[in-house]
Design a protein around this motif. Structure first.
Motif, mmCIF file in Angstrom:
data_model
loop_
_atom_site.group_PDB
_atom_site.id
_atom_site.type_symbol
_atom_site.label_atom_id
_atom_site.label_comp_id
_atom_site.label_asym_id
_atom_site.label_seq_id
_atom_site.Cartn_x
_atom_site.Cartn_y
_atom_site.Cartn_z
ATOM 1 N N ARG A 129 36.115 42.853 41.115
ATOM 2 C CA ARG A 129 35.434 41.584 41.402
ATOM 3 C C ARG A 129 34.446 41.229 40.301
ATOM 4 N NH1 ARG A 129 35.822 39.513 46.590
ATOM 5 N NH2 ARG A 129 33.757 38.631 46.426
ATOM 6 N N ALA B 125 36.506 39.717 37.670
ATOM 7 C CA ALA B 125 36.898 38.364 38.046
ATOM 8 C C ALA B 125 35.728 37.393 37.964
ATOM 9 C CB ALA B 125 37.465 38.364 39.462
ATOM 10 N N LEU C 260 33.405 37.394 40.366
ATOM 11 C CA LEU C 260 32.975 37.137 41.744
ATOM 12 C C LEU C 260 31.715 37.927 42.077
ATOM 13 C CD1 LEU C 260 36.508 37.252 43.343
ATOM 14 C CD2 LEU C 260 35.116 35.232 42.934
ATOM 15 N N PRO D 216 34.066 32.499 37.219
ATOM 16 C CA PRO D 216 35.456 32.947 37.337
ATOM 17 C C PRO D 216 36.457 31.942 36.759
ATOM 18 C CG PRO D 216 34.326 33.182 39.439
ATOM 19 C CD PRO D 216 33.351 32.553 38.511
ATOM 20 N N SER D 217 36.167 30.665 36.989
ATOM 21 C CA SER D 217 37.144 29.651 36.588
ATOM 22 C C SER D 217 37.317 29.572 35.082
ATOM 23 C CB SER D 217 36.713 28.286 37.131
ATOM 24 O OG SER D 217 35.405 28.000 36.716
ATOM 25 N N ILE E 45 41.523 34.392 33.819
ATOM 26 C CA ILE E 45 42.049 35.510 34.590
ATOM 27 C C ILE E 45 42.736 34.957 35.836
ATOM 28 C CG2 ILE E 45 40.455 37.375 34.002
ATOM 29 C CD1 ILE E 45 39.036 36.206 36.718
ATOM 30 N N MET F 110 43.906 36.394 39.874
ATOM 31 C CA MET F 110 43.683 37.532 40.756
ATOM 32 C C MET F 110 44.607 37.433 41.960
ATOM 33 S SD MET F 110 40.053 39.010 41.940
ATOM 34 C CE MET F 110 39.846 40.269 43.173
#
Lengths: 279, 362
Positions: B47, B50, B52, B72-73, B77, B79
């Protein structure tokens, strides 16, 4: 073929169910019937159940001779505006309480519930004085604010349990897929929470629609009166109660709610279910 | 473009340390598994990759860029979640298309790529369905489709197979390997299932309590476990451990535990501390049943036939050991057999800190 005992049981069960339905529906039925009776038939002894002669005169009088329509407009506006404010703030707030971690988050949620412990009578006078000070006395806006004070905490808690039931991963997936926080909220969270939001909205609207106490104290001009206090004001005086007009008004007051319920019933029940799982 | 570097990455949740000063370099295009028991911090690690979760300390770079503060955007990547996290209100096509939409890719191009992914994953028929109408395996493929459709530099997979039944899991393992070979992207795969890690990855990072234990190809992890934890965690049935002392040096070294002694026949070892206390590890397949001079007698306790082989629980001089034998080697409870560990295959660990004492360079 069902065995005689099960048949009997079903008949009894149905009879009982109908009895309960009639018991609950009777006042409503009586309300409609009375509103259609001519004035002369109202106090007959013995009373007639079905009107001997159907008349719409009370409805006409209500619409033409009284400010009923203004009250109706006010009530619709009040319910709509309160619901909009409560839902926007409540949804975002509930989402924040469930998803973000910040100090005092749980405490905040509990404090919000505390506002419930205060009887509204205690708040009315301070609120009234406050409204005078900010120059909102005697306006619909003052009522929207007042209603929000008691509808929002309740909506927040209801929505919180709906939000908590939405898997965290869904939002995480949206973020990874390229959505911003707001986009993830609108694309993924909102559609998932919709049944919950709709039932909360419905409760809020009903609360605002039926509210009487605040409306009585905070507003005392016909321009800003909602149906509840307005109808009382014109039809119930110290000398007389206009029963037939009152019944006609009650029927018309129920109509908007019935329409809304008809459309949203599906969401309401599914909302109850969703809330129950994790609530 | 898909290289991942973790530099002393830590994550604390209040007083709990989930990930502790972890260093890891994952090469571009590599398939790496993060393996560890439940609650070891592997999902937290993923996470953080990512975006998060924010690392409490340390630096994460993906494709040559420090991404600690990149949302994250913007990390390039994709997920796949353990729960798949498919958007329930969207169709299969809508789910796969969503990341493309968020990247403002033109409609025709979106359509083409969704079609392409659907074909690759054999989802063509299902595009108009809603996720809840799909089986677990199909949902899993949609989740994969949603991840691969925008061709990210790095794939993060969080126990994606754990909700599938055994047969489907084996099938999806093969599918994932094929997918990796085909698209050649960096894949980080979190699992607590050693079989998945062993069969799929090029390298495995074994993690325990937020600390990296070993990062090596599967064969090395199996044959040269860096400590007793890794040795015991990898392999089914797990390695037999026996505590005892080593006396003597070099060719004369002997391992003793109670009444049982074992000539180590010059097994190359590192320096052993003065207590000479060690824990030796023997894999279940590293026993020989014969009448050698080194052999000692053991009593069969339980036999578990699995078809192509049998798992035998034995009482070896008071130590319970597990051995793996060919199915045609018929044993019954209470049989007394003579067995000898293959000395060259014995693992020696420090009784003190569990570190490996075998010298693997010779």
């Amino acid at each position: 073929m069902a065995a005689p005992t099960t048949l009997l049981r079903r008949v009894l069960f149905n009879l009982f169910a109908w009895f309960v339905v009639l018991l609950i529906a009777f006042p409503l039925l009586w309300m409609i019937l009375t509103s259609l009776k001519p004035q002369s038939e109202l106090f007959l002894i013995p009373p007639t159940f079905f009107p001997g002669e159907i008349t719409f005169e009370h409805y006409k009088r209500l619409l033409v001779e009284t400010p009923f329509l203004t009250y109706m407009k006010n009530s619709l506006w009040l319910a709509g505006a309160t619901t909009a404010v409560v839902i926007v703030i409540g949804t975002l707030g509930a989402h924040s309480l469930v998803r973000f971690s910040y100090p005092g988050r749980e405490r905040l949620a509990r404090i919000v519930l505390f506002t419930y412990l205060l009887p509204s009578v205690v708040l009315i006078i301070p609120l009234y004085l406050l409204m005078i000070q900010v120059g909102l006395a005697n306006t619909l806006t003052s009522l929207v604010i007042a209603y929000t004070t008691f509808a929002l905490p309740y909506a927040l808690w209801l929505l919180r349990s709906f939000m908590a039931a939405i898997p965290v991963d869904l939002e995480a997936a949206a973020l990874v897929d390229g959505a911003s926080r707001m986009q993830a909220f609108f694309d993924v969270i909102l559609p998932q929470a919709l049944p919950g939001i709709i039932s909360t909205a419905l409760f809020t609207a009903i609360l605002a629609w039926n509210e009487y106490l605040y409306a009585l104290v905070l507003v005392n001009s016909d321009e800003a009166r909602p149906l509840t206090t307005g109808v009382m004001n014109i039809l119930i005086t110290s000398f007389n109660i206009e029963w037939s007009l009152l019944m006609a008004a009650s029927v018309m007051m129920s109509v908007p709610l019935i329409i809304v319920f008809m459309f949203l019933q599906r969401f309401l029940t599914s909302g109850f279910g969703a809330g129950a799982v994790k609530g | 473009m898909g290289e991942i570097i973790l530099d002393k990455v830590s994550k604390h949740f209040k007083k709990i340390v989930a990930v502790d000063a972890l260093d890891l370099v994952i090469d571009e295009g590599e398939f790496v598994s993060i393996l560890g028991p439940s609650g070891c911090g592997k999902t937290t690690l993923l996470r953080m990759l990512a975006g998060l979760e924010q690392p409490s300390d340390g630096r994460i770079s993906i494709a040559g860029r420090v991404v600690n503060n990149v949302p994250p955007s913007k990390r390039d990547i994709a997920m796949v979640f353990q729960t798949y996290a498919l958007y329930p209100h969207m169709t299969v096509a809508g789910n796969i298309e969503y990341p493309l939409k968020k990247r403002r890719i033109a409609k025709d191009e979106r359509k083409r790529r969704v079609q392409e992914a659907a074909e690759l994953l054999e989802l063509g028929e299902l595009l108009t369905r809603k996720p809840r109408e799909l089986s677990g395996g199909q949902q899993q493929r949609v989740a994969l489709g949603r991840a691969m459709v925008r061709n990210p530099a790095v794939f993060l997979l969080d126990e994606p197979l754990s909700n599938l039944d055994a047969k489907l899991r084996a099938h999806m393992r093969a599918e994932l390997i094929r997918l990796h070979q085909r698209i050649g992207r960096t894949m980080v795969y979190v699992t607590h299932d050693q079989l998945e890690a062993m069969t799929m990855s090029q390298r495995i990072a074994v993690i325990r309590s937020g600390r990296l234990q070993q990062f090596a190809p599967p064969a090395d992890i199996y044959e040269k476990p860096t400590n007793a934890f890794v040795a015991g965690f990898i392999g089914t049935p797990s390695m037999n451990f026996i505590d005892g002392q080593i006396s003597g040096e070099g060719a004369a070294a002997v391992f003793r535990s109670g009444d049982w002694s074992l000539q180590l026949n010059g097994l190359p070892l590192k320096e052993i501390d003065s207590t000479r206390n060690v824990r030796i590890g023997i894999r279940p397949e590293d026993f020989e049943f014969n009448d050698d001079s080194d052999a000692c007698s053991a009593r069969v306790v339980v036999v578990e036939p699995t078809g192509h082989e049998s798992i035998v629980f034995l009482d070896l001089q008071g130590h319970e050991v597990v051995a793996r034998v060919a199915a045609d080697f018929r044993l019954r409870p209470d049989d007394v057999v003579t067995l000898a560990p293959r000395v060259r295959k014995i693992h020696v660990f420090s009784a003190n800190d569990g570190s490996r004492l075998n010298r693997d360079d010779s």
